[in-house]
Design an enzyme around this catalytic site. Sequence first.
Site, mmCIF file in Angstrom:
data_model
loop_
_atom_site.group_PDB
_atom_site.id
_atom_site.type_symbol
_atom_site.label_atom_id
_atom_site.label_comp_id
_atom_site.label_asym_id
_atom_site.label_seq_id
_atom_site.Cartn_x
_atom_site.Cartn_y
_atom_site.Cartn_z
ATOM 1 N N ASN A 76 5.723 -9.448 8.629
ATOM 2 C CA ASN A 76 6.550 -10.642 8.732
ATOM 3 C C ASN A 76 8.013 -10.302 8.937
ATOM 4 O O ASN A 76 8.752 -11.050 9.591
ATOM 5 C CB ASN A 76 6.390 -11.492 7.465
ATOM 6 C CG ASN A 76 4.984 -12.049 7.306
ATOM 7 O OD1 ASN A 76 4.158 -11.955 8.211
ATOM 8 N ND2 ASN A 76 4.708 -12.626 6.156
ATOM 9 N N GLU B 148 -3.777 -4.491 9.789
ATOM 10 C CA GLU B 148 -3.481 -4.798 8.384
ATOM 11 C C GLU B 148 -4.801 -5.098 7.686
ATOM 12 O O GLU B 148 -5.519 -6.014 8.084
ATOM 13 C CB GLU B 148 -2.542 -6.008 8.221
ATOM 14 C CG GLU B 148 -1.088 -5.737 8.532
ATOM 15 C CD GLU B 148 -0.185 -6.908 8.156
ATOM 16 O OE1 GLU B 148 -0.430 -7.525 7.090
ATOM 17 O OE2 GLU B 148 0.736 -7.215 8.921
ATOM 18 N N ASN C 92 3.931 -10.183 15.428
ATOM 19 C CA ASN C 92 3.117 -10.118 14.211
ATOM 20 C C ASN C 92 2.689 -11.514 13.782
ATOM 21 O O ASN C 92 3.534 -12.402 13.639
ATOM 22 C CB ASN C 92 3.922 -9.477 13.074
ATOM 23 C CG ASN C 92 3.162 -9.496 11.757
ATOM 24 O OD1 ASN C 92 2.232 -8.740 11.558
ATOM 25 N ND2 ASN C 92 3.569 -10.384 10.854
ATOM 26 N N GLU C 93 1.392 -11.717 13.619
ATOM 27 C CA GLU C 93 0.828 -12.941 13.013
ATOM 28 C C GLU C 93 1.495 -14.217 13.518
ATOM 29 O O GLU C 93 1.860 -15.097 12.735
ATOM 30 C CB GLU C 93 0.920 -12.853 11.489
ATOM 31 C CG GLU C 93 0.068 -11.744 10.903
ATOM 32 C CD GLU C 93 0.034 -11.729 9.382
ATOM 33 O OE1 GLU C 93 0.732 -12.559 8.742
ATOM 34 O OE2 GLU C 93 -0.677 -10.879 8.814
ATOM 35 N N GLU D 39 6.424 -1.410 5.984
ATOM 36 C CA GLU D 39 7.228 -2.591 6.297
ATOM 37 C C GLU D 39 8.470 -2.588 5.419
ATOM 38 O O GLU D 39 8.459 -2.117 4.281
ATOM 39 C CB GLU D 39 6.419 -3.874 6.043
ATOM 40 C CG GLU D 39 7.210 -5.138 6.360
ATOM 41 C CD GLU D 39 6.372 -6.414 6.291
ATOM 42 O OE1 GLU D 39 6.891 -7.476 6.665
ATOM 43 O OE2 GLU D 39 5.199 -6.330 5.873
ATOM 44 N N TYR E 290 -7.193 -9.456 4.123
ATOM 45 C CA TYR E 290 -6.970 -9.010 2.748
ATOM 46 C C TYR E 290 -8.024 -9.661 1.857
ATOM 47 O O TYR E 290 -8.428 -10.803 2.090
ATOM 48 C CB TYR E 290 -5.571 -9.401 2.271
ATOM 49 C CG TYR E 290 -4.461 -8.690 3.001
ATOM 50 C CD1 TYR E 290 -4.079 -7.406 2.648
ATOM 51 C CD2 TYR E 290 -3.797 -9.306 4.054
ATOM 52 C CE1 TYR E 290 -3.055 -6.752 3.318
ATOM 53 C CE2 TYR E 290 -2.773 -8.657 4.740
ATOM 54 C CZ TYR E 290 -2.408 -7.380 4.371
ATOM 55 O OH TYR E 290 -1.394 -6.725 5.031
ATOM 56 N N GLN F 298 -0.243 -1.618 2.297
ATOM 57 C CA GLN F 298 0.749 -0.766 2.929
ATOM 58 C C GLN F 298 0.671 0.637 2.351
ATOM 59 O O GLN F 298 -0.222 0.928 1.567
ATOM 60 C CB GLN F 298 2.133 -1.359 2.742
ATOM 61 C CG GLN F 298 2.341 -2.686 3.479
ATOM 62 C CD GLN F 298 3.770 -3.203 3.386
ATOM 63 O OE1 GLN F 298 4.715 -2.471 3.146
ATOM 64 N NE2 GLN F 298 3.929 -4.501 3.564
#
Length: 525
Positions: A72, A293, A172-173, A27, A244, A354
């Site tokens: 993001n 992710e 994304n999200e 990212e 996460y 990442q």
Amino acid sequence: MPRARISLDAAYTTAPVPRRLFGSFVEHMGRCVYTGIFEPDHPSADADGLRSDVLELVREIGPTVVRYPGGNFVSGYDWEDGVGPLEQRPRRIDRAWRTVETNAFGLEEFSRWADKAQTEVMYAVNLGTRGLQEACDVLEYANHPSGTRFSDLRRSHGRQDPYGIKLWCLGNEMDGPWQTGHKTAHEYARLAGETARAMRQVDPTIELVACGSSSRSMPTFGEWERIVLEETYEDVQMISAHAYYEESETTPLADFLASAVDMDLFIDSVAATADAVGAKLKSRKKIGISFDEWNVWNQTAWNSSERARGLTAWDVAPRVIEDEYTVQDAVVVGTLLSSLLRHGDRVLVGCQAQLVNVIGLLRSEPGGPAWKQTIALPFEEVRRRSLGGHLLDVRTTSDRYETPKFGDVDLVDASAVLHHDDDGGVARVTLFLANRSLEESADTTVSLGGFADLAVGDALVLAATDGQDRYTSNTEASPAAVGLRPLSAAGGAAALEVGERGAQTARITLPALSWAVVELVPAAG
């Protein structure tokens, strides 16, 4: 000594190991791109400005697919900014991470990097500030041969052949209030469905991933997946999941070590929701999961940082969440990889987020060295020893320990992969094991059914050595402080016994707080 019993049978495999299960994520955030994979002034930089030292490490750990450009970041990204002559690319404010994006690195540069890294590109489109038309435009730019506005624009930029990107994320999200262009489930579902259908008109060969809820803890979780899939079911191949994990005041160590239990529940819940939608729609199709992710991340520290609170801005490629990973983190990552393997019949893509510096598998310093973090070690081993194999159905009965969040949890975590030889026989059985006990070794018995005579091959372990503890990291000063070593050198053991009627049993002693890989191979003679 805690005990565990694992049962495997050669007849019971669940699925081939998905090639894309071992992916990562790049990212435009912090130093992942700039001084991570791209640093034209670095002594190792090649003609494209790519760090050769980082590339070498990436090829070693071997991510099979890499998601780009966010995250993001993508929800405010104009893809046109990252193509064409460098001198014409604008500098922009990145609202997601409160930085300045130079756009010196874009689609062409990433594609060249991916070719050299020997990995597949997974490209995310902006459904935050942009929409259907822009998604179709970048797809046309990337994949159409020639003779149209955007394919000819690509050719004018020096790229004659299409990039041929097959895997695309629809935003994304989008359920996250932090996301630029945040949407309700119904708003996103309508947009994602329309965009998916339009993109497939441009290139019907692509595979599409709809945004699932950004966390199992989100209040939108479950209902979001249902609403999105009811609108997109026949037009996408997968729905995403993100997770996460950390040790913190609200997540005690016992829960952190059991993070894979949460991942198991997450995957099972998404699969159940998807299947319920499929049943409602009377569809024979089965939706896959893109766990694009996942990692260990000290989120509590990040959330209290000045940048996260909007008090620091607008620099280029700042140091952001450059967590230094420990022995303990690597053991947890090993269990998360096993969770993905156990669900490899449903999880078709996995991206450990990442790749470099930003909660990275790798670390690098501007003008300086690059090295593997502890969490890269199980990733590399599982990828290398699993691809081309079949997932074995693993049944584990273990002594347990108590956690505040999950109740009683197995002390020993396990997954297994079977490889066949050219004649269809057993080439090897690979066990991935973790002992969550902080203080005691675990006596693990593996019952093997339906296998020809086996013997113990490689038996390696990741655990703290003398003079280390569970918080030991690989650092610039000591880049190989933590590594894999023979199981016997760490006080463990692996042996295979043959009992009555040829029954085979592997007996493995796992050191306290360790992750291990044990290979069983055909016995000589």
